[in-house]
Design a protein around this motif. Structure first.
Motif, short mmCIF file in Angstrom:
data_model
loop_
_atom_site.label_atom_id
_atom_site.label_comp_id
_atom_site.label_asym_id
_atom_site.label_seq_id
_atom_site.Cartn_x
_atom_site.Cartn_y
_atom_site.Cartn_z
N LEU A 29 1.89 9.60 -5.52
CA LEU A 29 2.21 10.96 -5.11
C LEU A 29 3.39 11.52 -5.90
N SER A 30 4.33 10.66 -6.25
CA SER A 30 5.47 11.11 -7.06
C SER A 30 5.00 11.60 -8.43
N ILE A 31 4.08 10.86 -9.02
CA ILE A 31 3.55 11.25 -10.33
C ILE A 31 2.77 12.56 -10.22
N GLY A 39 0.81 -1.21 0.00
CA GLY A 39 0.00 0.00 0.00
C GLY A 39 0.85 1.26 0.00
N VAL A 40 1.92 1.25 0.79
CA VAL A 40 2.81 2.41 0.86
C VAL A 40 3.53 2.63 -0.46
N VAL A 41 3.99 1.54 -1.10
CA VAL A 41 4.65 1.65 -2.40
C VAL A 41 3.70 2.26 -3.43
N ALA A 42 2.45 1.80 -3.43
CA ALA A 42 1.46 2.35 -4.37
C ALA A 42 1.22 3.83 -4.11
N GLN A 43 1.12 4.20 -2.81
CA GLN A 43 0.91 5.61 -2.47
C GLN A 43 2.09 6.47 -2.89
N THR A 44 3.30 6.00 -2.60
CA THR A 44 4.51 6.76 -2.93
C THR A 44 4.63 6.98 -4.42
N THR A 45 4.36 5.94 -5.19
CA THR A 45 4.43 6.05 -6.65
C THR A 45 3.42 7.06 -7.18
#
Length: 485
Positions: A453-455, A445-451
């Motif tokens: 937000l980066s975009i 979930g954190v990886v998906a969120q980080t990706t």
């Protein structure tokens, strides 16, 4: 004021070096930005690490009393305190957005008004959530937790009620002072309260043998001591431009502040509740006491390191909001790059430390070998959680500085509650990975969120955000003569 001069020096230095050699100008800009970033980030880190540290110290003292008290406090902290913390911290981030942009636009007197409006909103919010602490035992029973843990948690929960209202003032004052680069006093007061808490806990728990009441009494006394010190600083005349006393103008235009506070609250609540739900799920496992204890220890280690990353979140928020308030989109983008790079470097350092000392950390919280083994089993996943901690808080800070909390709230719903938790449940109970499965789901979930937000950050039109910030500030602006004292 000194804080104002630092901000002005940054802007002047950029103009002075504008026509010099490109490489030299870049070095000068990076140095200036780093200097300004650490002026904001270090006191924020000190304040957040030590304020969260009082909870870690409390857990440590209770863990050496009984394993049941350790598990019960873990539930109270991760379910109830984090639940309320998420709401009030999130709603307080509206203060961070408004005060940061007002300071950048030199609307100094509005900052005190925004602070008072946030106090009103947060006091009402805290009072609405107050019954949760009164009825914690039946709530935990209804959620299916073990009877002995539920009863012990109910006794602990009653002692945390004063800490609930500590949140109201601590978060808002820190963001108000941070926006004007005066948060060193918050860091020093928080560090002092941490030392006071350790001393009082040792006296109350070990010397006087007061057990749970002693540990939580020390928590309340130390925490409120720092808030009282902050009141003295503001009311004593150390913020002459931004604090002009209490005013009835704070009661005007409350609805826009409420809307921004709610979207801010939803953004951070969804993030902080994520871990709370996972701890709750750990309580349904076979050896619930060990599972909850091990999982909460790992979460506390991650959260304590996360407090350092929140310093970069604060720096990102203040720098972005200040520059948007000034109308300088290029400076906002440059600040994001410098802060993100610094945060990632620190994240790599703590990632390595966690991999090396993963098992040994558990003995700070417990003497139980079963719990220590469980913590050791999670140490690699904990290390990667710490690494991700260095990225997404900065992105969240950028969103808060720009007033994009509503967008981040939607991202959190999808990444945490549609991806992370369902995946964690499947891995824990269907694939039978137990606590490790929950943590893997959390990481996904954190990886998906980080990706995501980066975009979003990469594609944001910062010139448009400058216009939106200007419109927001002009819409809520009151001349000093218009305040209703």
């Amino acid at each position: 004021m000194g804080s104002k001069n630092v901000g002005d020096e940054l802007e002047e230095s950029l103009l002075e070096n504008e026509n010099e050699d490109g490489n030299e100008t870049l070095k000068w800009r990076v140095w200036r930005e780093m200097k300004l970033m650490w002026k904001i980030a270090f006191p924020s880190m000190l304040a957040r690490v030590t304020s969260f540290g009082v909870l870690v110290v409390t857990q440590s003292f209770l863990g050496h009393v009984t394993e049941l008290d350790l598990a019960a406090f873990a539930l109270v902290q991760t379910l109830f305190l984090r639940f309320i913390n998420g709401i009030i911290l999130g709603m307080s981030s509206a203060t961070e957005t408004l005060c940061g942009q007002a300071y950048g636009a030199k609307q100094y007197h509005m900052m005190g008004i925004y602070l008072q409006r946030s106090w009103i909103v947060n006091i009402i919010t805290a009072t609405i959530t107050f019954p949760i602490f009164i009825f914690s035992t039946p709530i935990l029973r209804g959620l299916g937790e073990q009877e002995d843990i539920s009863v012990a948690a109910g006794k602990i929960s009653a002692w945390t009620i004063p800490y609930l209202y500590y949140f109201v003032f601590s978060f808002t004052i820190q963001m108000y002072l941070q926006a004007q680069l005066k948060n060193m006093v918050v860091g020093l007061l928080s560090a002092s309260s941490f030392v006071l808490h350790v001393v009082l806990s040792w006296i109350f728990v070990y010397k006087l043998d007061w057990g749970v009441p002693g540990a939580l009494g020390a928590l309340n006394i130390a925490s409120w001591a720092s808030v009282i010190g902050q009141f003295v600083y503001i009311f004593g005349g150390w913020c002459p431009k931004t604090w002009r006393g209490f005013t009835t103008a704070a009661l005007c235009d409350m609805w826009p502040v409420v809307k921004l506070s709610v979207s801010s609250g939803l953004m951070l609540c969804l993030e902080l509740w994520y871990n709370s739900i996972l701890v709750l799920l750990a309580g349904y496992m076979k050896d619930a006491t060990t599972a909850i204890s091990a999982f909460s220890i790992c979460l506390n280690i991650s959260a304590w390191e996360f407090m350092i990353c929140l310093g970069f979140l604060g720096a990102a928020c203040v720098r972005v909001s200040n520059e948007l308030g000034r109308g300088n989109a290029k400076a906002a983008k440059f600040a994001i790059k410098v802060i993100m790079t610094t945060s990632i470097i620190m994240g790599v350092f703590f990632w390595i430390m966690c991999l090396v000392f993963g098992r040994k950390i558990s003995y700070l919280f417990t003497d139980d070998e079963k719990v220590a083994d469980a913590v050791s089993d999670l140490s690699v996943l904990l290390a990667f959680s710490i690494l991700l901690n260095s990225v997404y808080p900065v992105l969240s800070g950028v969103a808060v500085g720009a007033g994009l909390q509503g967008t981040v709230a939607i991202v959190n719903i999808v990444c945490y509650y549609i991806i992370g938790i369902p995946l964690g449940v499947v891995l824990a109970y269907v694939v039978n990975l137990q606590v490790k499965g929950l943590w893997i789901g959390m990481l996904c979930g954190v990886v998906a969120q980080t990706t995501t937000l980066s975009i979003i950050t990469w594609r944001t039109d910062w010139d448009l955000q400058v216009l939106k910030a200007s419109e927001r500030l002009n819409r809520w602006f009151l001349k000093p003569s218009d305040e209703l004292n």
